[in-house]
Write a protein that holds these residues in place. Structure first.
Motif, PDB file in Angstrom:
ATOM      1  N   TYR A   1       0.935  -1.047  -0.100  1.00  0.00           N
ATOM      2  CA  TYR A   1      -0.056   0.002  -0.154  1.00  0.00           C
ATOM      3  C   TYR A   1       0.873   1.298  -0.044  1.00  0.00           C
ATOM      4  CZ  TYR A   1      -2.882  -3.785   2.131  1.00  0.00           C
ATOM      5  OH  TYR A   1      -3.451  -4.946   2.368  1.00  0.00           O
ATOM      6  N   TRP A   2       0.564   2.142  -0.685  1.00  0.00           N
ATOM      7  CA  TRP A   2       1.115   3.584  -0.732  1.00  0.00           C
ATOM      8  C   TRP A   2       0.337   4.690  -0.189  1.00  0.00           C
ATOM      9  CZ3 TRP A   2       6.303   4.450  -2.182  1.00  0.00           C
ATOM     10  CH2 TRP A   2       6.788   3.477  -2.707  1.00  0.00           C
ATOM     11  N   TYR A   3       0.855   5.212   0.767  1.00  0.00           N
ATOM     12  CA  TYR A   3       0.357   6.535   1.267  1.00  0.00           C
ATOM     13  C   TYR A   3       1.190   7.725   1.140  1.00  0.00           C
ATOM     14  CZ  TYR A   3      -2.792   3.286   3.821  1.00  0.00           C
ATOM     15  OH  TYR A   3      -3.695   2.460   4.359  1.00  0.00           O
ATOM     16  N   ARG A   4       0.312   8.988   1.266  1.00  0.00           N
ATOM     17  CA  ARG A   4       1.194  10.279   1.150  1.00  0.00           C
ATOM     18  C   ARG A   4       0.503  11.086   2.182  1.00  0.00           C
ATOM     19  NH1 ARG A   4       0.550  14.123  -4.455  1.00  0.00           N
ATOM     20  NH2 ARG A   4      -1.718  13.957  -3.674  1.00  0.00           N
ATOM     21  N   GLN A   5       1.693  11.770   2.789  1.00  0.00           N
ATOM     22  CA  GLN A   5       1.515  12.654   3.943  1.00  0.00           C
ATOM     23  C   GLN A   5       2.107  14.174   3.580  1.00  0.00           C
ATOM     24  OE1 GLN A   5       3.723  11.786   7.568  1.00  0.00           O
ATOM     25  NE2 GLN A   5       1.873  12.151   8.862  1.00  0.00           N
ATOM     26  N   LEU A   6       1.115  14.812   3.573  1.00  0.00           N
ATOM     27  CA  LEU A   6       1.402  16.184   3.068  1.00  0.00           C
ATOM     28  C   LEU A   6       1.861  17.050   4.391  1.00  0.00           C
ATOM     29  CD1 LEU A   6      -1.382  17.088   0.241  1.00  0.00           C
ATOM     30  CD2 LEU A   6       1.147  16.710  -0.037  1.00  0.00           C
ATOM     31  N   PRO A   7       2.640  17.885   4.281  1.00  0.00           N
ATOM     32  CA  PRO A   7       2.704  18.941   5.480  1.00  0.00           C
ATOM     33  C   PRO A   7       1.643  19.398   6.181  1.00  0.00           C
ATOM     34  CG  PRO A   7       4.028  19.553   3.665  1.00  0.00           C
ATOM     35  CD  PRO A   7       3.032  18.403   2.964  1.00  0.00           C
ATOM     36  N   GLU A   8       1.472  19.255   7.410  1.00  0.00           N
ATOM     37  CA  GLU A   8       0.277  19.357   8.557  1.00  0.00           C
ATOM     38  C   GLU A   8      -0.798  18.726   8.213  1.00  0.00           C
ATOM     39  OE1 GLU A   8       1.434  21.516  10.533  1.00  0.00           O
ATOM     40  OE2 GLU A   8       3.238  21.806   9.651  1.00  0.00           O
ATOM     41  N   GLU A   9      -0.799  17.526   7.233  1.00  0.00           N
ATOM     42  CA  GLU A   9      -1.975  16.769   6.931  1.00  0.00           C
ATOM     43  C   GLU A   9      -1.705  15.436   7.609  1.00  0.00           C
ATOM     44  OE1 GLU A   9      -3.390  19.181   2.852  1.00  0.00           O
ATOM     45  OE2 GLU A   9      -3.773  17.009   3.243  1.00  0.00           O
ATOM     46  N   GLY A  10      -2.771  14.494   7.591  1.00  0.00           N
ATOM     47  CA  GLY A  10      -2.576  13.208   7.932  1.00  0.00           C
ATOM     48  C   GLY A  10      -2.242  12.145   6.658  1.00  0.00           C
ATOM     49  N   LEU A  11      -2.225  10.945   6.727  1.00  0.00           N
ATOM     50  CA  LEU A  11      -1.828  10.050   5.897  1.00  0.00           C
ATOM     51  C   LEU A  11      -3.054   9.753   5.050  1.00  0.00           C
ATOM     52  CD1 LEU A  11       0.314   9.231   8.244  1.00  0.00           C
ATOM     53  CD2 LEU A  11       0.916   7.465   6.736  1.00  0.00           C
ATOM     54  N   LYS A  12      -2.848   9.810   3.686  1.00  0.00           N
ATOM     55  CA  LYS A  12      -4.038   9.480   2.869  1.00  0.00           C
ATOM     56  C   LYS A  12      -3.604   8.190   1.755  1.00  0.00           C
ATOM     57  CE  LYS A  12      -6.137  13.334   4.084  1.00  0.00           C
ATOM     58  NZ  LYS A  12      -7.364  13.407   4.948  1.00  0.00           N
ATOM     59  N   PHE A  13      -4.604   7.560   1.718  1.00  0.00           N
ATOM     60  CA  PHE A  13      -4.423   6.163   0.964  1.00  0.00           C
ATOM     61  C   PHE A  13      -4.328   6.580  -0.657  1.00  0.00           C
ATOM     62  CE2 PHE A  13      -4.864   1.969  -0.547  1.00  0.00           C
ATOM     63  CZ  PHE A  13      -5.757   2.149  -1.619  1.00  0.00           C
ATOM     64  N   MET A  14      -3.240   5.993  -1.229  1.00  0.00           N
ATOM     65  CA  MET A  14      -3.029   6.350  -2.704  1.00  0.00           C
ATOM     66  C   MET A  14      -3.415   5.039  -3.382  1.00  0.00           C
ATOM     67  SD  MET A  14       0.453   8.303  -2.948  1.00  0.00           S
ATOM     68  CE  MET A  14       0.193   8.759  -4.644  1.00  0.00           C
ATOM     69  N   VAL A  15      -3.008   3.785  -3.111  1.00  0.00           N
ATOM     70  CA  VAL A  15      -3.104   2.650  -4.119  1.00  0.00           C
ATOM     71  C   VAL A  15      -2.653   1.311  -2.991  1.00  0.00           C
ATOM     72  CG1 VAL A  15      -0.762   2.943  -4.958  1.00  0.00           C
ATOM     73  CG2 VAL A  15      -2.634   1.620  -6.273  1.00  0.00           C
ATOM     74  N   TYR A  16      -3.268   0.380  -3.667  1.00  0.00           N
ATOM     75  CA  TYR A  16      -3.139  -0.968  -2.902  1.00  0.00           C
ATOM     76  C   TYR A  16      -2.674  -2.073  -4.291  1.00  0.00           C
ATOM     77  CZ  TYR A  16      -4.933  -5.524  -1.204  1.00  0.00           C
ATOM     78  OH  TYR A  16      -5.222  -6.775  -0.801  1.00  0.00           O
ATOM     79  N   LEU A  17      -1.586  -2.775  -4.065  1.00  0.00           N
ATOM     80  CA  LEU A  17      -1.165  -3.500  -5.066  1.00  0.00           C
ATOM     81  C   LEU A  17      -0.867  -4.892  -4.352  1.00  0.00           C
ATOM     82  CD1 LEU A  17       0.971  -0.650  -5.170  1.00  0.00           C
ATOM     83  CD2 LEU A  17       0.559  -1.533  -7.732  1.00  0.00           C
ATOM     84  N   GLN A  18      -1.155  -5.955  -5.137  1.00  0.00           N
ATOM     85  CA  GLN A  18      -0.634  -7.280  -4.981  1.00  0.00           C
ATOM     86  C   GLN A  18       0.303  -7.409  -6.128  1.00  0.00           C
ATOM     87  OE1 GLN A  18      -3.713 -10.173  -4.366  1.00  0.00           O
ATOM     88  NE2 GLN A  18      -4.756  -8.802  -3.083  1.00  0.00           N
ATOM     89  N   LYS A  19       1.019  -8.677  -6.330  1.00  0.00           N
ATOM     90  CA  LYS A  19       2.207  -8.958  -7.159  1.00  0.00           C
ATOM     91  C   LYS A  19       1.363  -8.993  -8.627  1.00  0.00           C
ATOM     92  CE  LYS A  19       5.985  -9.980  -5.063  1.00  0.00           C
ATOM     93  NZ  LYS A  19       7.387  -9.747  -5.476  1.00  0.00           N
ATOM     94  N   GLU A  20       1.813  -7.978  -9.320  1.00  0.00           N
ATOM     95  CA  GLU A  20       1.564  -7.978 -10.936  1.00  0.00           C
ATOM     96  C   GLU A  20       0.079  -7.489 -10.984  1.00  0.00           C
ATOM     97  OE1 GLU A  20       3.836 -10.733 -13.629  1.00  0.00           O
ATOM     98  OE2 GLU A  20       2.942 -12.055 -12.003  1.00  0.00           O
ATOM     99  N   ASN A  21      -0.541  -6.697  -9.868  1.00  0.00           N
ATOM    100  CA  ASN A  21      -2.015  -6.420 -10.121  1.00  0.00           C
ATOM    101  C   ASN A  21      -1.960  -4.999  -9.253  1.00  0.00           C
ATOM    102  OD1 ASN A  21      -3.613  -8.181 -11.543  1.00  0.00           O
ATOM    103  ND2 ASN A  21      -2.893  -9.846  -9.954  1.00  0.00           N
ATOM    104  N   ILE A  22      -2.937  -4.150  -9.638  1.00  0.00           N
ATOM    105  CA  ILE A  22      -3.472  -3.163  -9.025  1.00  0.00           C
ATOM    106  C   ILE A  22      -4.783  -3.587  -8.484  1.00  0.00           C
ATOM    107  CG2 ILE A  22      -4.144  -0.544  -8.916  1.00  0.00           C
ATOM    108  CD1 ILE A  22      -1.907  -0.238 -11.342  1.00  0.00           C
ATOM    109  N   ILE A  23      -4.914  -3.390  -7.075  1.00  0.00           N
ATOM    110  CA  ILE A  23      -6.201  -3.993  -6.421  1.00  0.00           C
ATOM    111  C   ILE A  23      -6.996  -2.625  -6.269  1.00  0.00           C
ATOM    112  CG2 ILE A  23      -7.364  -5.080  -4.653  1.00  0.00           C
ATOM    113  CD1 ILE A  23      -5.573  -6.593  -6.456  1.00  0.00           C
ATOM    114  N   ASP A  24      -6.629  -1.636  -5.825  1.00  0.00           N
ATOM    115  CA  ASP A  24      -7.279  -0.327  -5.676  1.00  0.00           C
ATOM    116  C   ASP A  24      -6.489   0.806  -5.759  1.00  0.00           C
ATOM    117  OD1 ASP A  24      -8.839   1.682  -4.393  1.00  0.00           O
ATOM    118  OD2 ASP A  24      -9.801   0.584  -2.759  1.00  0.00           O
ATOM    119  N   GLU A  25      -6.931   1.694  -6.787  1.00  0.00           N
ATOM    120  CA  GLU A  25      -6.098   2.928  -7.007  1.00  0.00           C
ATOM    121  C   GLU A  25      -7.009   4.186  -6.801  1.00  0.00           C
ATOM    122  OE1 GLU A  25      -4.625   2.999 -10.969  1.00  0.00           O
ATOM    123  OE2 GLU A  25      -6.263   2.314 -11.886  1.00  0.00           O
TER     124      GLU A  25
END
Lengths: 112, 116
Positions: free
Chosen positions: B33-57
């Motif tokens: 799973y990838w998350y992004r944390q902008l300055p002064e903000e919480g973590l936001k979900f970006m994308v969920y992957l399994q091997k060779e597959n994007i499950i949730d973007e």
């Protein structure tokens, strides 16, 4: 869209005091996790609560999951300067356990 | 057992360049799973992957951002033509392939991207 409201945003207390951080939502979560994040580092998992009404203790930290699995609290007894940090709650929905909805975080400062 | 490894820890890019962030999950973990944390903000979900597959973007910006998790090697988050607003901390998390409701995700130390 699931949202988690975390409060308070900032907390500044003296060593030895008790404190509670709250995490509230209108959505039901499969589980709820609490993390602690140090500056420049990634979140470190403290605990996962799964069952409504569940209470877990980790030394001076007590975590509770609401009966309806919509809210949670973190209580710290006799806070110490080493407890200073950013505390984050995060809820997991459905079966994507790593897809988490994070609260805004609570910045805790414990003064000696 | 090594934790989630991210590199580089810090990355500086000029506007318009490409940023490539790498994540090696914990041993035995096949979900990333990838998350992004902008300055002064919480973590936001970006994308969920399994091997060779994007499950949730569902959290990925529609343009310039892409992610992959190949059969061999680390997961890659790619940002093309970076802009100043892309400056943030990017975190990767991994979890095991199966589990119950208490399955936990473990985070790496993050990559701090600065666009100048």
């Amino acid at each position: 869209t699931q949202l988690l409201e975390q409060s308070p945003q900032f907390l500044s207390i003296q060593e030895g005091e008790n404190l509670t951080v709250y995490c509230n939502s209108s959505s039901v979560f499969s589980s709820l996790q609490w993390y602690r994040q140090e500056p420049g580092e990634g979140p470190v998992l403290l605990v996962t609560v799964v069952t409504g009404g569940e209470v877990k203790k980790l030394k001076r930290l007590t975590f509770q999951f609401g009966d309806a699995r919509k809210d949670s609290s973190l209580h710290i007894t006799a806070a110490q300067p080493g407890d200073t940090g950013l505390y984050l709650c995060a809820g997991a929905g459905g079966t994507s356990y790593g897809k988490l909805t994070f609260g805004q975080g609570t910045i805790l400062t414990v003064h000696p | 057992n090594a934790g989630v490894m991210q590199n580089p820890r810090h990355l500086v890019r000029r506007r318009g360049q490409e940023a490539r962030l790498r994540c090696s999950p914990m041993k035995g973990h096949s979900h990333v799973y990838w998350y992004r944390q902008l300055p002064e903000e919480g973590l936001k979900f970006m994308v969920y992957l399994q091997k060779e597959n994007i499950i949730d973007e569902s959290g990925m910006p529609k343009e310039r951002f892409s992610a992959e998790f190949p059969k061999e090697g680390p997961s890659i988050l790619r940002i093309q033509q970076v802009v100043r607003g892309d400056s943030a901390a990017y975190f990767c998390a991994s979890s095991p392939p199966t589990g119950g409701l208490d399955t936990e995700a473990f985070f790496g130390q993050g990559t701090r991207l600065t666009v100048v």
